[in-house]
Design an enzyme around this catalytic site. Structure first.
Site, mmCIF file in Angstrom:
data_model
loop_
_atom_site.group_PDB
_atom_site.id
_atom_site.type_symbol
_atom_site.label_atom_id
_atom_site.label_comp_id
_atom_site.label_asym_id
_atom_site.label_seq_id
_atom_site.Cartn_x
_atom_site.Cartn_y
_atom_site.Cartn_z
ATOM 1 N N SER A 162 1.180 -1.507 -0.072
ATOM 2 C CA SER A 162 0.082 0.080 -0.146
ATOM 3 C C SER A 162 0.676 1.138 -0.116
ATOM 4 C CB SER A 162 -0.773 -0.215 1.124
ATOM 5 O OG SER A 162 -0.042 0.433 2.439
ATOM 6 N N GLY A 197 -10.286 -4.640 7.176
ATOM 7 C CA GLY A 197 -9.975 -4.521 8.315
ATOM 8 C C GLY A 197 -10.929 -5.705 9.142
ATOM 9 N N ASP A 216 -1.389 -1.133 -4.160
ATOM 10 C CA ASP A 216 -1.927 -1.676 -3.587
ATOM 11 C C ASP A 216 -2.901 0.221 -2.944
ATOM 12 O OD1 ASP A 216 -4.633 -3.127 -3.103
ATOM 13 O OD2 ASP A 216 -3.512 -3.295 -0.692
ATOM 14 N N ASP A 221 -5.195 -9.054 3.834
ATOM 15 C CA ASP A 221 -4.267 -8.416 4.681
ATOM 16 C C ASP A 221 -4.304 -8.348 6.685
ATOM 17 O OD1 ASP A 221 -2.051 -6.546 5.982
ATOM 18 O OD2 ASP A 221 -3.270 -4.157 5.028
ATOM 19 N N ASP A 248 -6.429 3.920 -6.944
ATOM 20 C CA ASP A 248 -8.164 4.066 -6.792
ATOM 21 C C ASP A 248 -8.965 5.755 -6.309
ATOM 22 O OD1 ASP A 248 -10.043 3.609 -4.815
ATOM 23 O OD2 ASP A 248 -8.980 2.685 -3.459
ATOM 24 N N GLY A 258 -11.111 -6.938 0.985
ATOM 25 C CA GLY A 258 -11.666 -6.539 2.496
ATOM 26 C C GLY A 258 -11.777 -7.699 2.062
HETATM 27 P P1 13P Z 1 -8.949 -7.183 4.429
HETATM 28 O O1 13P Z 1 -8.356 -6.302 6.134
HETATM 29 O O2 13P Z 1 -10.226 -7.350 4.951
HETATM 30 O O3 13P Z 1 -7.677 -7.895 4.038
HETATM 31 O O4 13P Z 1 -8.238 -6.536 2.763
HETATM 32 C C1 13P Z 1 -7.305 -6.153 2.489
HETATM 33 C C2 13P Z 1 -7.074 -5.027 1.161
HETATM 34 O O5 13P Z 1 -8.440 -5.235 0.428
HETATM 35 C C3 13P Z 1 -6.244 -4.694 0.877
HETATM 36 O O6 13P Z 1 -6.557 -3.821 -0.309
HETATM 37 O O1 G3H Z 2 -6.314 -1.831 1.982
HETATM 38 C C1 G3H Z 2 -6.161 -1.622 2.825
HETATM 39 C C2 G3H Z 2 -4.241 -2.388 3.619
HETATM 40 O O2 G3H Z 2 -5.223 -3.798 4.531
HETATM 41 C C3 G3H Z 2 -3.485 -2.119 3.396
HETATM 42 O O3 G3H Z 2 -3.637 -0.786 4.627
HETATM 43 O O4 G3H Z 2 -2.622 1.299 4.153
HETATM 44 O O5 G3H Z 2 -2.844 -0.125 6.330
HETATM 45 O O6 G3H Z 2 -1.003 -0.422 4.895
HETATM 46 P P1 G3H Z 2 -2.694 0.249 5.103
HETATM 47 ZN ZN ZN Z 3 -8.271 -2.726 -0.208
#
Ligand code: 13P
Ligand code: G3H
Ligand code: ZN
Length: 307
Positions: free
Chosen positions: A50, A181, A82, A255, A104, A211
């Site tokens: 990210s 999350g 990401d 994540d 995004d 997600g």
């Molecule tokens: P989670 O929070 O469900 O793991 O989703 C991660 C995600 O979409 C990263 O882009």
């Molecule tokens: O979509 C979000 C991912 O879980 C990345 O999270 O922005 O805290 O690295 P972050």
């Molecule tokens: Zn995401």
């Protein structure tokens, strides 16, 4: 193998009706867990960072780790940005060697999302890099939500067709009811499958589920046993995830499950061994726990043996 383009693995997944695991990483331990887990199962895999990960570790460090480590693994690995929101960060990732980027701009009005996405596609494609974009807002769906509210939040399938033709993206992340999350739903885990099927049928495009973490009870309970506050944590169940894949999802982002696995493993070591001072004894078990998460996700997605 050297890192490969995103569309190369996702077009195969789209044609073969399975999904490739995309796992977030910030550090060496997480990257090793992802590559080890995928390699044990001969699965293609996407490692994604990210904007926060780039700020934490540095873009050069992340790219250097991925390019040097992947060379030792006989599986296709994609290096993906990401949720790229800042044009400068996206350009930095492209210049540094990412083979897939997400723009995004889903929080902007539709025409602005189209304009920002197309700008990134034009540059990324000239550099032979694949592009993901998002339509709709990532918010959990609950029972008894009015149709109008659902329509205002989730993807509009007809708009998705227009979006792809105007922007030229390679894969699309539709908002279909998941959210980021550890606290995704108050009630049951659910996805708007009718909407997902319609998007797949109308667009014929590889699709991405954000997600998607399962927030497994076993991981949550372990972290709680050693003091974590995760009351009310709930994710996408395995059955719902499998149904999402059979209805057209080809990239599944995880994540949170890696974070909870890390949390439980580290809390256990620190609780049971208060005298430990060696970081390897703290981070090693976390790496093992993350590897198990990666393997169980890949099994669910149907990408084992597809390398
Ligand atoms: P989670 O929070 O469900 O793991 O989703 C991660 C995600 O979409 C990263 O882009
Ligand atoms: O979509 C979000 C991912 O879980 C990345 O999270 O922005 O805290 O690295 P972050
Ligand atoms: Zn995401």
């Amino acid at each position: 193998m050297p890192v490969v383009k995103g569309i190369d693995v996702l077009q195969k997944a789209h044609k073969g009706n399975y999904a490739v695991g995309a796992f977030n990483f910030n550090n060496m331990e997480t990257l090793q867990a992802i590559l080890e887990g995928a390699s044990d199962l001969s699965a293609p895999v996407i490692v994604e960072a990210s904007e926060g990960a780039l700020a934490y570790a540095g873009v050069t460090t992340l790219v250097a780790m991925v390019t040097s480590l992947t060379a030792a693994y006989p599986i296709p690995v994609v290096l993906h940005l990401d949720h790229g929101k800042d044009f400068k960060v996206i350009m930095a990732a492209l210049r540094a060697g990412f083979t897939s980027v997400m723009i995004d701009a889903s929080f902007y009005p539709y025409e602005e999302n189209v304009a920002q996405t197309k700008r990134v596609v034009d540059i990324a494609h000239a550099m032979d890099v694949s592009v993901e974009a998002e339509l709709g807002k990532l918010k959990g769906i609950e029972d008894n939500v009015a149709v109008e509210e659902r329509d205002a939040t989730l993807i509009n399938p007809k708009q998705a067709v227009d979006f792809i033709s105007k922007t030229g993206i390679d894969y699309l992340a539709p908002a279909v009811g998941t959210s980021h999350g550890a606290f995704k739903y108050k009630g049951d885990s659910k996805i708007d499958f009718d909407r997902l099927r319609e998007v797949k049928q109308l667009t014929g495009c590889p699709l991405v589920l954000h997600g998607a973490s399962g927030v497994p009870r076993s991981l949550v309970e372990k972290a709680q046993k050693y003091g974590a506050d995760l009351k009310g944590a709930k994710g996408v169940t395995d059955d719902v995830l499998k149904e999402a894949v059979s209805n057209g999802i080809n990239k599944v982002n995880t994540d949170t499950d890696l974070r909870i696995a890390t949390l439980g493993a580290i809390r256990e070591v620190l609780t049971k061994q208060p005298d430990v001072i060696d970081p390897r004894k703290i981070l090693g078990p976390a790496r093992e726990a993350m590897k198990e998460v990666v393997k169980s996700r890949i099994q669910l997605l149907g990408s084992a043996g597809k390398a």
